[in-house]
Design a protein around this motif. Structure first.
Motif, short mmCIF file in Angstrom:
data_model
loop_
_atom_site.label_atom_id
_atom_site.label_comp_id
_atom_site.label_asym_id
_atom_site.label_seq_id
_atom_site.Cartn_x
_atom_site.Cartn_y
_atom_site.Cartn_z
N ARG A 91 0.83 -1.22 0.00
CA ARG A 91 0.00 0.00 0.00
C ARG A 91 0.86 1.26 0.00
O ARG A 91 0.65 2.19 -0.74
CB ARG A 91 -0.95 -0.05 1.21
N SER A 92 1.86 1.29 0.88
CA SER A 92 2.66 2.51 0.89
C SER A 92 4.09 2.18 0.47
O SER A 92 4.30 1.85 -0.69
CB SER A 92 2.55 3.23 2.24
N GLY A 94 6.17 -0.28 1.68
CA GLY A 94 6.64 -1.65 1.82
C GLY A 94 7.39 -1.95 3.11
O GLY A 94 8.15 -2.92 3.19
N PHE A 96 6.08 -3.04 5.84
CA PHE A 96 5.55 -4.29 6.41
C PHE A 96 6.29 -5.51 5.83
O PHE A 96 6.75 -6.37 6.58
CB PHE A 96 4.04 -4.41 6.13
N ALA A 113 -3.93 -9.50 7.57
CA ALA A 113 -5.26 -9.56 6.95
C ALA A 113 -5.18 -10.10 5.53
O ALA A 113 -4.47 -9.55 4.69
CB ALA A 113 -5.89 -8.16 6.95
N GLY A 137 -1.03 -4.86 1.04
CA GLY A 137 -2.12 -3.99 0.59
C GLY A 137 -3.19 -3.84 1.66
O GLY A 137 -3.47 -4.76 2.41
N SER A 138 -3.78 -2.65 1.71
CA SER A 138 -4.83 -2.38 2.71
C SER A 138 -6.17 -2.91 2.24
O SER A 138 -6.54 -2.71 1.09
CB SER A 138 -4.95 -0.88 2.93
N LYS A 139 -6.84 -3.60 3.15
CA LYS A 139 -8.22 -4.02 2.87
C LYS A 139 -9.10 -3.14 3.74
O LYS A 139 -9.07 -3.29 4.98
CB LYS A 139 -8.42 -5.50 3.23
N VAL A 141 -11.83 -2.91 5.24
CA VAL A 141 -12.96 -3.65 5.81
C VAL A 141 -12.49 -4.15 7.18
O VAL A 141 -11.31 -4.45 7.34
CB VAL A 141 -13.28 -4.93 4.98
N SER A 165 0.35 -8.32 12.66
CA SER A 165 0.03 -6.99 12.14
C SER A 165 -1.49 -6.80 12.14
O SER A 165 -2.24 -7.74 11.87
CB SER A 165 0.57 -6.84 10.73
N VAL A 192 -1.83 3.11 11.30
CA VAL A 192 -2.67 4.27 11.58
C VAL A 192 -3.99 3.99 10.86
O VAL A 192 -4.00 3.65 9.69
CB VAL A 192 -2.01 5.56 11.03
N HIS A 194 -8.01 4.76 9.82
CA HIS A 194 -9.06 5.74 9.54
C HIS A 194 -10.42 5.26 10.05
O HIS A 194 -11.32 6.05 10.31
CB HIS A 194 -9.12 5.88 8.02
N ALA A 280 2.08 3.54 8.19
CA ALA A 280 1.02 4.37 7.61
C ALA A 280 1.52 4.91 6.28
O ALA A 280 2.67 4.67 5.90
CB ALA A 280 0.69 5.53 8.55
N ASP A 281 0.65 5.62 5.60
CA ASP A 281 1.07 6.35 4.40
C ASP A 281 1.73 7.64 4.88
O ASP A 281 1.18 8.32 5.76
CB ASP A 281 -0.14 6.72 3.55
N GLN A 331 -1.35 13.10 11.16
CA GLN A 331 -2.61 13.06 10.40
C GLN A 331 -3.77 13.16 11.38
O GLN A 331 -3.57 12.93 12.58
CB GLN A 331 -2.77 11.71 9.70
C1 FAD Z 1 -8.79 -0.04 7.48
C2 FAD Z 1 -7.52 0.70 7.25
C3 FAD Z 1 -7.46 2.07 7.46
C4 FAD Z 1 -6.26 2.77 7.26
N1 FAD Z 1 -6.22 4.12 7.49
C5 FAD Z 1 -5.07 4.80 7.30
C6 FAD Z 1 -4.98 6.20 7.54
O1 FAD Z 1 -5.96 6.85 7.93
N2 FAD Z 1 -3.79 6.82 7.34
C7 FAD Z 1 -2.69 6.13 6.91
O2 FAD Z 1 -1.64 6.75 6.73
N3 FAD Z 1 -2.73 4.81 6.72
C8 FAD Z 1 -3.89 4.12 6.89
N4 FAD Z 1 -3.92 2.78 6.69
C9 FAD Z 1 -2.63 2.06 6.59
C10 FAD Z 1 -2.00 2.08 5.24
O3 FAD Z 1 -3.00 2.00 4.26
C11 FAD Z 1 -1.03 0.92 5.05
O4 FAD Z 1 -1.46 -0.23 5.69
C12 FAD Z 1 0.30 1.23 5.57
O5 FAD Z 1 0.72 2.40 4.94
C13 FAD Z 1 1.26 0.09 5.39
O6 FAD Z 1 1.76 0.03 4.16
P1 FAD Z 1 2.94 -0.99 3.78
O7 FAD Z 1 3.32 -0.64 2.40
O8 FAD Z 1 4.03 -1.03 4.79
O9 FAD Z 1 2.23 -2.39 3.97
P2 FAD Z 1 1.43 -3.39 3.09
O10 FAD Z 1 2.32 -4.38 2.46
O11 FAD Z 1 0.47 -2.72 2.23
O12 FAD Z 1 0.74 -4.22 4.27
C14 FAD Z 1 -0.50 -4.07 4.68
C15 FAD Z 1 -0.54 -4.36 6.17
O13 FAD Z 1 -1.80 -3.95 6.62
C16 FAD Z 1 -2.48 -5.02 7.26
N5 FAD Z 1 -3.88 -4.90 6.90
C17 FAD Z 1 -4.41 -4.76 5.67
N6 FAD Z 1 -5.75 -4.68 5.76
C18 FAD Z 1 -6.06 -4.80 7.06
C19 FAD Z 1 -7.29 -4.83 7.79
N7 FAD Z 1 -8.47 -4.72 7.17
N8 FAD Z 1 -7.24 -4.97 9.12
C20 FAD Z 1 -6.05 -5.08 9.77
N9 FAD Z 1 -4.86 -5.08 9.14
C21 FAD Z 1 -4.88 -4.92 7.79
C22 FAD Z 1 -1.85 -6.30 6.72
O14 FAD Z 1 -2.00 -7.33 7.65
C23 FAD Z 1 -0.41 -5.85 6.53
O15 FAD Z 1 0.27 -5.91 7.74
C24 FAD Z 1 -5.11 2.06 6.85
C25 FAD Z 1 -5.18 0.70 6.62
C26 FAD Z 1 -6.36 0.01 6.82
C27 FAD Z 1 -6.39 -1.47 6.59
#
Ligand code: FAD
Length: 391
Positions: A91-92, A94, A96, A113, A137-139, A141, A165, A192, A194, A280-281, A331
């Motif tokens: 999602r952001s 990497g 994680f 997730a 990736g963010s789900k 839900v 996580s 972080v 939302h 977070a992002d 944020q």
């Molecule tokens: C519901 C939700 C709301 C979010 N709100 C914000 C926000 O307001 N501001 C912000 O900066 N970032 C927010 N994020 C976080 C952001 O989108 C990314 O998860 C974060 O930047 C991590 O990116 P990455 O590239 O390191 O990880 P990635 O490789 O994208 O990993 C995703 C990680 O998120 C976890 N994840 C994904 N979906 C879910 C879920 N539904 N429930 C629990 N864990 C989950 C996975 O287990 C994994 O650890 C949110 C994420 C979710 C799921």
């Protein structure tokens, strides 16, 4: 229910659905059952309950949470995974996957997730790279925690490294179940958050799309990075080969109209995080760390504990990182919970009576204006960028 039955929570705003109460119950008397929106809530079987009250005592959402090992202020970094492919599928930036890969390489397991049948969002366990990929990736839900906390405890008892996580209410819930468990090899990562939308809204959105395009959904992406990191457009891929990108679900997400009730009462919208590190992002990266952003994703990382800091140092060969300041990355959801739409009750009344398509139209997620805007974003913006007329 008897008049002297234990009540785990009075109002729905007081239960985040983390499953800690179910996990610690010594009589296995608690089950999680969905309400009409698909959010899971604990229900006690009075015939099995011995009224020990452990479920109520364990609830950190209602009783407060402790972070005894946290630094006074988290250390803040902007992070990009060195492998572009890892970043593009995260999602952001990497962060994680950089941490998770080290845990796997050391014989550990990751909890995150992923998906069940029909893209039902649920927490799962991964002990190999292929299964781990699903967690990226963010789900947007609320994920079903099922028996995950017990599985984490089993893995820790087997002396394996574990990376858990999840949202901060989930990580805080996990910590509350770990009394008398050796947590030396446990690493906890929160995000972080939302707010977490209704599982049935997501299910019904997919069903609505399946009917509209007359084909089964075979792949989903809540935020398709092929449109750039900043853009928030969801994509669905269908069995008939079609890919459809839209902002219908995204718009409902940002309306704050389909979140779990407890999200409006979130206890974790601050910098005192219930985790070793937070991801977070990194919004505001342009100002905070000039020159670091390439619109392919930058993670904001908080190192909250010594353990989180050590893990970060261990994986630092695989990431590009720059220190930053807390005040440059704050944020809204690090300061306060999302404010729910005033139309939330009316929305759900309409939803339960008329279904997803009806509310998506009535509340403006589906409209001619939105459709036109989306087309401009998808077709015109890339063209302008290509011509060097826009960044
Ligand atoms: C519901 C939700 C709301 C979010 N709100 C914000 C926000 O307001 N501001 C912000 O900066 N970032 C927010 N994020 C976080 C952001 O989108 C990314 O998860 C974060 O930047 C991590 O990116 P990455 O590239 O390191 O990880 P990635 O490789 O994208 O990993 C995703 C990680 O998120 C976890 N994840 C994904 N979906 C879910 C879920 N539904 N429930 C629990 N864990 C989950 C996975 O287990 C994994 O650890 C949110 C994420 C979710 C799921």
């Amino acid at each position: 229910m008897n008049s002297d039955s234990i009540k785990i929570f009075k109002n729905k705003q007081d239960c985040c659905g983390c499953t800690a109460c179910m996990t610690v119950c010594p009589k296995a008397a608690i089950k999680m059952n969905p309400d009409e929106k698909g959010f899971l809530y604990p229900e006690i079987d009075d015939a099995k309950c011995v009224k020990c009250g452990l479920c109520v005592k364990t609830c950190t959402f209602q009783n407060g949470y402790k972070t005894p090992d946290n630094f006074d202020t988290p250390l803040v970094y902007a992070v990009k995974h060195k492998k572009l492919e890892e970043r593009l599928t995260s999602r952001s930036g990497g962060m994680f996957i950089a941490a998770a890969d080290w845990i796997l390489e050391n014989g550990g397991v990751i909890y995150g997730a992923g998906y069940g049948d029909n893209f039902y969002v649920m927490h799962k366990r991964a002990d190999n790279k292929k299964d781990l990929f699903e967690f990226k990736g963010s789900k947007y839900v609320q994920s079903d925690m099922n028996t995950i906390f017990s599985q984490v405890i089993d893995d820790l008892k087997k002396d394996r490294y574990v990376l858990f996580s999840g949202t901060p209410c989930q990580t805080s819930g996990l910590y509350s179940c770990l009394k008398n468990v050796n947590t030396e090899k446990l690493y906890v990562c929160d995000l972080v958050c939302h707010g977490t939308p209704s599982p049935y809204a997501w299910r019904d959105y997919l069903e609505f799309s399946k009917k509209k395009y007359k084909s089964n959904v075979v792949k989903t992406d809540f935020r398709d990075k092929s449109f750039g990191w900043f853009t928030h457009i969801e994509s669905l891929w269908f069995e008939n080969g079609k890919k459809v990108s839209s902002e219908i679900y995204t718009k409902l997400f940002y309306m704050h109209i389909m979140f779990r009730p407890s999200c409006g009462n979130c206890k974790y919208t601050n910098t005192r995080r219930p985790s070793d590190f937070t991801i977070a992002d990194f919004w505001g990266i342009g100002k905070a760390v000039p020159g670091f952003n390439d619109n392919k994703g930058v993670s904001l990382v908080f190192l909250n504990t010594e353990k989180g800091k050590k893990l970060f140092e261990t994986v630092s060969d695989n990431i590009e990182y720059k220190p930053s300041r807390l005040e440059d990355c704050m944020q809204h959801n690090m300061k306060a919970p999302s404010v729910f739409s005033e139309s939330t009750d009316e929305f759900w009344k309409d939803y339960l009576a008329n279904g997803f398509g009806y509310v998506a139209k009535k509340y403006g997620a589906i409209s001619f204006k939105n459709e036109m805007r989306l087309r401009l974003k998808i077709y015109l913006k890339p063209l302008l960028i290509k011509m060097g007329l826009r960044k």
